[in-house]
Design a protein around this motif. Structure first.
Motif, PDB file in Angstrom:
ATOM      1  N   ALA A   1       0.849  -1.126  -0.125  1.00 33.94           N
ATOM      2  CA  ALA A   1      -0.004   0.026  -0.193  1.00 33.94           C
ATOM      3  C   ALA A   1       0.828   1.220  -0.061  1.00 33.94           C
ATOM      4  O   ALA A   1       0.616   2.186  -0.678  1.00 33.94           O
ATOM      5  CB  ALA A   1      -0.963   0.036   1.230  1.00 33.94           C
ATOM      6  N   PHE A   2       1.965   1.236   0.789  1.00 33.58           N
ATOM      7  CA  PHE A   2       2.994   2.389   0.732  1.00 33.58           C
ATOM      8  C   PHE A   2       3.530   2.755  -0.393  1.00 33.58           C
ATOM      9  O   PHE A   2       3.589   3.819  -1.254  1.00 33.58           O
ATOM     10  CB  PHE A   2       3.866   2.207   1.740  1.00 33.58           C
ATOM     11  N   GLY A   3       3.741   1.546  -1.327  1.00 29.64           N
ATOM     12  CA  GLY A   3       4.478   1.577  -2.658  1.00 29.64           C
ATOM     13  C   GLY A   3       3.465   1.953  -3.570  1.00 29.64           C
ATOM     14  O   GLY A   3       3.869   2.871  -4.553  1.00 29.64           O
ATOM     15  N   LEU A   4       2.253   1.553  -3.698  1.00 34.50           N
ATOM     16  CA  LEU A   4       1.268   2.186  -4.242  1.00 34.50           C
ATOM     17  C   LEU A   4       0.919   3.716  -4.102  1.00 34.50           C
ATOM     18  O   LEU A   4       0.639   4.317  -5.127  1.00 34.50           O
ATOM     19  CB  LEU A   4      -0.113   1.281  -4.413  1.00 34.50           C
ATOM     20  N   GLY A   5       0.848   3.936  -2.825  1.00 32.30           N
ATOM     21  CA  GLY A   5       0.820   5.425  -2.749  1.00 32.30           C
ATOM     22  C   GLY A   5       1.824   6.207  -3.225  1.00 32.30           C
ATOM     23  O   GLY A   5       1.733   7.382  -3.736  1.00 32.30           O
ATOM     24  N   LEU A   6       3.205   5.796  -3.217  1.00 31.43           N
ATOM     25  CA  LEU A   6       4.359   6.364  -3.642  1.00 31.43           C
ATOM     26  C   LEU A   6       3.901   6.563  -5.226  1.00 31.43           C
ATOM     27  O   LEU A   6       4.670   7.614  -6.186  1.00 31.43           O
ATOM     28  CB  LEU A   6       5.475   5.716  -3.422  1.00 31.43           C
ATOM     29  N   ALA A   7       3.573   5.445  -5.773  1.00 24.27           N
ATOM     30  CA  ALA A   7       3.543   5.388  -7.179  1.00 24.27           C
ATOM     31  C   ALA A   7       2.520   6.523  -7.899  1.00 24.27           C
ATOM     32  O   ALA A   7       2.623   7.270  -8.747  1.00 24.27           O
ATOM     33  CB  ALA A   7       3.151   4.072  -7.783  1.00 24.27           C
ATOM     34  N   VAL A   8       1.221   6.507  -6.734  1.00 25.02           N
ATOM     35  CA  VAL A   8       0.150   7.566  -7.318  1.00 25.02           C
ATOM     36  C   VAL A   8       0.744   8.950  -7.066  1.00 25.02           C
ATOM     37  O   VAL A   8       0.426   9.968  -8.000  1.00 25.02           O
ATOM     38  CB  VAL A   8      -1.130   7.262  -6.513  1.00 25.02           C
ATOM     39  N   MET A   9       1.436   9.150  -6.091  1.00 28.19           N
ATOM     40  CA  MET A   9       2.111  10.538  -5.870  1.00 28.19           C
ATOM     41  C   MET A   9       2.928  10.692  -7.054  1.00 28.19           C
ATOM     42  O   MET A   9       3.213  12.088  -7.467  1.00 28.19           O
ATOM     43  CB  MET A   9       2.994  10.320  -4.537  1.00 28.19           C
ATOM     44  N   GLY A  10       3.878   9.892  -7.337  1.00 32.32           N
ATOM     45  CA  GLY A  10       4.782  10.123  -8.528  1.00 32.32           C
ATOM     46  C   GLY A  10       4.127  10.394  -9.693  1.00 32.32           C
ATOM     47  O   GLY A  10       4.364  11.259 -10.599  1.00 32.32           O
TER      48      GLY A  10
ATOM     49  N   LEU B   1       4.526  14.025 -11.784  1.00 31.86           N
ATOM     50  CA  LEU B   1       4.689  14.017 -13.354  1.00 31.86           C
ATOM     51  C   LEU B   1       3.717  14.793 -13.966  1.00 31.86           C
ATOM     52  O   LEU B   1       4.081  15.706 -14.884  1.00 31.86           O
ATOM     53  CB  LEU B   1       4.828  12.470 -13.614  1.00 31.86           C
ATOM     54  N   THR B   2       2.310  14.506 -13.592  1.00 29.64           N
ATOM     55  CA  THR B   2       1.516  15.331 -14.273  1.00 29.64           C
ATOM     56  C   THR B   2       1.719  16.972 -14.031  1.00 29.64           C
ATOM     57  O   THR B   2       1.527  17.685 -14.981  1.00 29.64           O
ATOM     58  CB  THR B   2       0.112  15.244 -13.678  1.00 29.64           C
ATOM     59  N   GLY B   3       2.044  17.517 -12.864  1.00 29.01           N
ATOM     60  CA  GLY B   3       2.326  18.703 -12.659  1.00 29.01           C
ATOM     61  C   GLY B   3       3.481  19.103 -13.161  1.00 29.01           C
ATOM     62  O   GLY B   3       3.381  20.313 -13.765  1.00 29.01           O
ATOM     63  N   TRP B   4       4.555  18.564 -13.479  1.00 35.18           N
ATOM     64  CA  TRP B   4       5.628  19.076 -14.157  1.00 35.18           C
ATOM     65  C   TRP B   4       5.246  18.904 -15.633  1.00 35.18           C
ATOM     66  O   TRP B   4       5.758  20.121 -16.145  1.00 35.18           O
ATOM     67  CB  TRP B   4       6.846  17.769 -14.009  1.00 35.18           C
ATOM     68  N   VAL B   5       4.414  18.180 -16.378  1.00 35.67           N
ATOM     69  CA  VAL B   5       4.198  18.172 -17.678  1.00 35.67           C
ATOM     70  C   VAL B   5       3.322  19.397 -17.710  1.00 35.67           C
ATOM     71  O   VAL B   5       3.496  20.298 -18.856  1.00 35.67           O
ATOM     72  CB  VAL B   5       3.468  17.117 -18.011  1.00 35.67           C
ATOM     73  N   ASN B   6       2.388  19.781 -16.994  1.00 36.98           N
ATOM     74  CA  ASN B   6       1.631  20.898 -17.038  1.00 36.98           C
ATOM     75  C   ASN B   6       2.443  22.124 -17.190  1.00 36.98           C
ATOM     76  O   ASN B   6       2.344  23.151 -17.629  1.00 36.98           O
ATOM     77  CB  ASN B   6       0.503  20.974 -16.137  1.00 36.98           C
TER      78      ASN B   6
END
Length: 103
Positions: free
Chosen positions: A47-56, A60-65
């Motif tokens: 669950a922690f790893g999945l949270g890190l992936a979603v945060m990433g 990434l979306t913020g950086w692209v925008n």
């Protein structure tokens, strides 16, 4: 940024220590899943790893925008500069000349 990196590292260490302690101190915490019985510590780590992936993905979306907005702003700035240069070439008599500086 160093503070955020340190905080992220500290949180990852705490999660890893909590997962290890949970696995070592409570070996009977098994939960049934479609893949068989899995220890709760591994589910916590997943669950922690999945949270890190979603945060990433959010980062990434913020950086692209942000890159798209900066690109658009730079394009507009280049267009305005080219229009200004075209106006200067059309009307050179209206361009102020400072005596001690060469154009």
């Amino acid at each position: 940024m160093k503070v955020l990196n340190g905080l992220a590292f500290l949180i990852a260490l705490v999660v890893a220590a909590a997962t290890g302690a949970l696995y070592a101190l409570e070996p009977g915490l098994l939960l049934g899943t479609p893949w068989g019985q899995v220890h709760l510590a591994f589910l916590l780590l997943g669950a922690f790893g999945l949270g890190l992936a979603v945060m990433g993905l959010y980062v990434l979306t913020g950086w692209v925008n942000a890159r798209a907005a900066l690109s658009k702003r730079n394009r507009e700035l280049r267009q305005v500069r080219s229009e200004l240069e075209a106006l200067k070439k059309q009307h050179p008599e209206e361009t102020p000349v400072i005596p001690d500086r060469l154009p």
